[in-house]
Write a protein that holds these residues in place. Structure first.
Motif, short mmCIF file in Angstrom:
data_model
loop_
_atom_site.label_atom_id
_atom_site.label_comp_id
_atom_site.label_asym_id
_atom_site.label_seq_id
_atom_site.Cartn_x
_atom_site.Cartn_y
_atom_site.Cartn_z
N GLY A 196 -93.49 -38.45 62.87
CA GLY A 196 -93.94 -37.08 63.06
C GLY A 196 -94.24 -36.30 61.81
O GLY A 196 -94.72 -35.18 61.89
N ARG A 197 -94.00 -36.85 60.63
CA ARG A 197 -94.24 -36.05 59.43
C ARG A 197 -95.73 -35.97 59.13
O ARG A 197 -96.52 -36.85 59.49
N ARG A 198 -96.09 -34.91 58.46
CA ARG A 198 -97.51 -34.65 58.17
C ARG A 198 -97.97 -35.49 56.99
O ARG A 198 -97.24 -35.72 56.04
N HIS A 199 -99.20 -35.88 57.06
CA HIS A 199 -99.83 -36.62 55.97
C HIS A 199 -100.71 -35.66 55.18
O HIS A 199 -101.24 -34.68 55.73
N PRO A 200 -100.89 -35.91 53.93
CA PRO A 200 -101.77 -35.02 53.15
C PRO A 200 -103.20 -35.08 53.67
O PRO A 200 -103.68 -36.11 54.15
N THR A 201 -103.89 -33.95 53.60
CA THR A 201 -105.24 -33.88 54.15
C THR A 201 -106.28 -34.55 53.27
O THR A 201 -107.37 -34.88 53.72
N ARG A 249 -107.10 -37.51 52.17
CA ARG A 249 -107.14 -38.98 52.19
C ARG A 249 -108.49 -39.51 51.89
O ARG A 249 -109.48 -39.18 52.36
#
Length: 92
Positions: free
Chosen positions: A85-90, A92
């Motif tokens: 569920g953690r967010r990934h950096p935008t 990519r």
């Protein structure tokens, strides 16, 4: 591939130790054998027609082992949910 935070690695190790320790306690407590009391002491059922040879009694050691193993499995679930569920950096 991103590195896992050190806190999650430590939490996973602790959860694994809890599961392993709980399973070991459960196995150690369940080797006590069958109960020496039960329905066979009741007079109408005391004959050879009914003898509970596989009566399992939950001893305090097996209950503790099961509770510790379940706590470790819940810990693994929390860690897996956090990783998924953690967010990934935008960027990519």
């Amino acid at each position: 591939m991103r590195r896992m935070p050190v806190g999650l690695v430590i939490a996973a190790i602790i959860a694994g130790v809890l599961v392993l320790g709980g399973v070991i306690l459960y196995i150690a407590g369940s080797s006590a054998g069958t109960a020496s009391f039960g329905w066979f002491a009741y007079q109408p059922i005391s004959g050879a027609a009914f003898f509970p040879s596989s009566l399992v009694v939950l001893t305090p050691l097996t209950a503790t082992g099961a509770a510790i193993a379940i706590a470790g499995l819940i810990g693994f679930g929390v860690i897996a949910g956090f990783i998924v569920g953690r967010r990934h950096p935008t960027g990519r």
